[in-house]
Design a protein around this motif. Structure first.
Motif, mmCIF file in Angstrom:
data_model
loop_
_atom_site.group_PDB
_atom_site.id
_atom_site.type_symbol
_atom_site.label_atom_id
_atom_site.label_comp_id
_atom_site.label_asym_id
_atom_site.label_seq_id
_atom_site.Cartn_x
_atom_site.Cartn_y
_atom_site.Cartn_z
ATOM 1 N N ALA A 184 -19.826 90.029 17.708
ATOM 2 C CA ALA A 184 -19.546 91.377 17.556
ATOM 3 C C ALA A 184 -20.416 92.740 17.827
ATOM 4 C CB ALA A 184 -18.565 91.491 16.407
ATOM 5 N N ALA A 185 -20.311 93.660 18.092
ATOM 6 C CA ALA A 185 -20.910 94.771 18.519
ATOM 7 C C ALA A 185 -19.974 95.811 17.751
ATOM 8 C CB ALA A 185 -21.415 95.155 19.895
ATOM 9 N N VAL A 186 -20.693 96.612 16.648
ATOM 10 C CA VAL A 186 -20.136 97.717 16.014
ATOM 11 C C VAL A 186 -21.097 98.806 15.537
ATOM 12 C CG1 VAL A 186 -18.528 95.850 14.696
ATOM 13 C CG2 VAL A 186 -20.832 96.448 13.671
ATOM 14 N N ALA A 187 -20.631 99.737 15.237
ATOM 15 C CA ALA A 187 -21.118 101.214 14.915
ATOM 16 C C ALA A 187 -20.687 101.635 13.356
ATOM 17 C CB ALA A 187 -20.847 102.257 15.693
ATOM 18 N N SER A 188 -21.624 101.899 12.633
ATOM 19 C CA SER A 188 -21.590 102.187 11.417
ATOM 20 C C SER A 188 -21.872 103.786 11.105
ATOM 21 C CB SER A 188 -22.284 101.246 10.655
ATOM 22 O OG SER A 188 -23.671 101.402 10.637
ATOM 23 N N ASP A 189 -21.292 104.081 9.887
ATOM 24 C CA ASP A 189 -21.424 105.771 9.402
ATOM 25 C C ASP A 189 -22.013 105.681 8.002
ATOM 26 O OD1 ASP A 189 -21.580 108.282 8.619
ATOM 27 O OD2 ASP A 189 -19.562 108.616 9.696
ATOM 28 N N PRO A 190 -23.333 106.065 7.924
ATOM 29 C CA PRO A 190 -23.770 106.276 6.468
ATOM 30 C C PRO A 190 -23.318 107.049 5.433
ATOM 31 C CG PRO A 190 -25.288 107.256 7.973
ATOM 32 C CD PRO A 190 -24.180 106.682 8.939
ATOM 33 N N GLY A 191 -22.719 107.884 6.056
ATOM 34 C CA GLY A 191 -22.168 109.097 5.161
ATOM 35 C C GLY A 191 -23.309 110.145 5.076
ATOM 36 N N LEU A 192 -23.276 110.897 3.964
ATOM 37 C CA LEU A 192 -24.387 111.934 3.602
ATOM 38 C C LEU A 192 -25.308 111.259 2.893
ATOM 39 C CD1 LEU A 192 -25.723 114.569 3.963
ATOM 40 C CD2 LEU A 192 -24.236 115.331 2.156
ATOM 41 N N ALA A 193 -26.535 110.715 3.320
ATOM 42 C CA ALA A 193 -27.446 109.793 2.526
ATOM 43 C C ALA A 193 -28.713 110.704 2.441
ATOM 44 C CB ALA A 193 -27.643 108.370 3.148
ATOM 45 N N THR A 195 -31.744 111.009 3.022
ATOM 46 C CA THR A 195 -33.068 110.683 3.834
ATOM 47 C C THR A 195 -33.831 111.757 4.403
ATOM 48 O OG1 THR A 195 -31.572 110.494 5.964
ATOM 49 C CG2 THR A 195 -31.524 108.547 4.460
ATOM 50 N N GLY A 196 -34.822 111.468 5.197
ATOM 51 C CA GLY A 196 -35.683 112.465 5.971
ATOM 52 C C GLY A 196 -35.379 113.094 6.920
ATOM 53 N N VAL A 197 -34.332 112.342 7.621
ATOM 54 C CA VAL A 197 -33.831 112.873 8.762
ATOM 55 C C VAL A 197 -33.078 114.256 8.594
ATOM 56 C CG1 VAL A 197 -31.593 111.594 8.683
ATOM 57 C CG2 VAL A 197 -32.653 112.175 11.074
ATOM 58 N N ASN A 198 -32.530 114.226 7.272
ATOM 59 C CA ASN A 198 -31.652 115.545 7.161
ATOM 60 C C ASN A 198 -32.715 116.575 6.912
ATOM 61 O OD1 ASN A 198 -29.198 114.471 7.213
ATOM 62 N ND2 ASN A 198 -29.256 113.817 4.937
ATOM 63 N N VAL A 199 -33.714 116.387 6.533
ATOM 64 C CA VAL A 199 -34.817 117.405 6.510
ATOM 65 C C VAL A 199 -35.318 117.887 7.800
ATOM 66 C CG1 VAL A 199 -37.381 117.975 5.646
ATOM 67 C CG2 VAL A 199 -35.727 116.364 4.100
ATOM 68 N N GLN A 200 -35.267 116.789 8.827
ATOM 69 C CA GLN A 200 -35.636 117.257 10.225
ATOM 70 C C GLN A 200 -34.431 118.204 10.744
ATOM 71 O OE1 GLN A 200 -36.085 113.389 12.012
ATOM 72 N NE2 GLN A 200 -38.033 113.297 11.566
ATOM 73 N N HIS A 224 -27.630 107.934 -2.339
ATOM 74 C CA HIS A 224 -28.748 107.093 -2.019
ATOM 75 C C HIS A 224 -29.046 106.624 -0.741
ATOM 76 C CE1 HIS A 224 -32.228 104.470 -2.815
ATOM 77 N NE2 HIS A 224 -32.699 105.234 -3.835
ATOM 78 N N ALA A 225 -30.405 106.716 -0.194
ATOM 79 C CA ALA A 225 -30.224 106.289 0.957
ATOM 80 C C ALA A 225 -30.053 104.730 1.199
ATOM 81 C CB ALA A 225 -31.598 106.076 1.563
ATOM 82 N N ALA A 226 -30.398 103.894 0.293
ATOM 83 C CA ALA A 226 -29.797 102.535 0.283
ATOM 84 C C ALA A 226 -28.150 102.141 0.315
ATOM 85 C CB ALA A 226 -30.003 101.520 -1.250
ATOM 86 N N ASP A 227 -27.446 103.102 -0.249
ATOM 87 C CA ASP A 227 -26.000 103.111 -0.263
ATOM 88 C C ASP A 227 -25.800 103.401 1.237
ATOM 89 O OD1 ASP A 227 -25.611 102.775 -2.733
ATOM 90 O OD2 ASP A 227 -25.865 104.742 -3.614
ATOM 91 N N PRO A 231 -23.164 100.246 4.832
ATOM 92 C CA PRO A 231 -22.372 99.906 5.753
ATOM 93 C C PRO A 231 -22.980 98.925 7.094
ATOM 94 C CG PRO A 231 -21.942 102.051 5.045
ATOM 95 C CD PRO A 231 -23.113 101.626 4.504
ATOM 96 N N LEU A 232 -24.232 99.371 7.391
ATOM 97 C CA LEU A 232 -24.843 98.813 8.563
ATOM 98 C C LEU A 232 -24.973 97.586 8.214
ATOM 99 C CD1 LEU A 232 -26.147 99.596 11.445
ATOM 100 C CD2 LEU A 232 -28.370 99.860 10.236
ATOM 101 N N ALA A 233 -25.534 97.276 6.824
ATOM 102 C CA ALA A 233 -25.831 95.675 6.575
ATOM 103 C C ALA A 233 -24.811 94.984 6.825
ATOM 104 C CB ALA A 233 -26.718 95.657 5.259
ATOM 105 N N LEU A 234 -23.541 95.500 6.240
ATOM 106 C CA LEU A 234 -22.253 94.548 5.959
ATOM 107 C C LEU A 234 -21.616 94.459 7.337
ATOM 108 C CD1 LEU A 234 -20.679 96.444 2.959
ATOM 109 C CD2 LEU A 234 -22.087 94.102 2.883
#
Length: 234
Positions: A184-193, A195-200, A224-227, A231-234
């Protein structure tokens, strides 16, 4: 850490000249999961360089690596609505190359190892920013040159790249099925985590809210970034 806890061997590529990052991550994983199996390949991986992606793929194929059961396409480069677009070493718009085009090439390069898996999983990290992307823009040039996206901001490019991640997962899924492979190939959404990308992104300003900066936005609404990775890990 979660992937190691369930018994997977994690291959953790390093970025050129930033091998200490991967080494530190591997050490942190091993400290948390004493029996973790973490491999940092000798050849680094820069998704902003097609040559680097091909060199990494060639190294993995030639190294006698075991089948790859799970491919996580998680790298992301951000950008704000007021920033300026930049070019990669290949001349493409760099956010699109790192977030989408480089991932697509990486999947193709690792395909022989994925094909040997009994059940292959490909997980692409998307984002809620994908809802900002317009279908017409996705059908146009995504960033093969800066001139092609002259009217788009880095935030626009990020949004399109994350919509593209969903399309990439869908395309890989169709190809897995056509090849008769289980997986299976899937996409996931981290929500508002947080992380540094939001600073970018300079996200607070890019979204036009009343909060003074992205740190305040994180404190008010992010998890938290771990949260975000769950979804990606699951």
């Amino acid at each position: 850490k979660l992937l190691c806890r369930v018994g997977l061997t994690v291959i953790l590529p390093s970025r050129p000249d930033l091998s200490h990052e991967a080494a530190s991550a591997a050490a942190a994983i091993s400290a948390a999961v004493p029996d973790a199996a973490v491999v940092v390949p000798e050849v680094p991986l820069d998704l902003g360089s097609f040559a680097s992606v091909r060199a990494f793929g060639a190294h993995m194929r030639a190294s006698g690596s075991a089948p790859i059961d799970t491919l996580v396409l998680n790298a992301g480069r951000g950008g704000s609505s007021s920033g300026a677009n930049a070019a990669s070493v290949d001349g493409a718009e760099v956010i699109m190359q790192v977030n989408l085009l480089g991932h697509a090439l990486l999947a193709a390069e690792l395909l022989p190892l994925l094909n040997r898996s009994g059940f292959v999983r490909v997980a692409a990290q998307s984002s809620g920013a994908r809802f900002n992307a317009r279908e017409a823009d996705l059908r146009a040039d995504l960033g093969s040159s800066l001139a092609a996206v002259a009217r788009a901001s880095p935030w626009d490019q990020y949004s399109k790249s994350k919509a593209g991640a969903c399309l990439l997962a869908s395309a890989i899924q169709r190809r897995l099925a056509a090849a008769g492979l289980d997986g299976a190939a899937v996409a996931s959404d981290p929500g508002l985590a947080a992380t540094g990308v939001n600073v970018q992104h300079d996200l607070a300003a890019t979204l036009g809210g009343r909060l003074p900066d992205t740190k305040a936005l994180h404190d008010a609404a992010a998890h938290h970034a771990a949260d975000g990775a769950l979804p990606l890990a699951l």
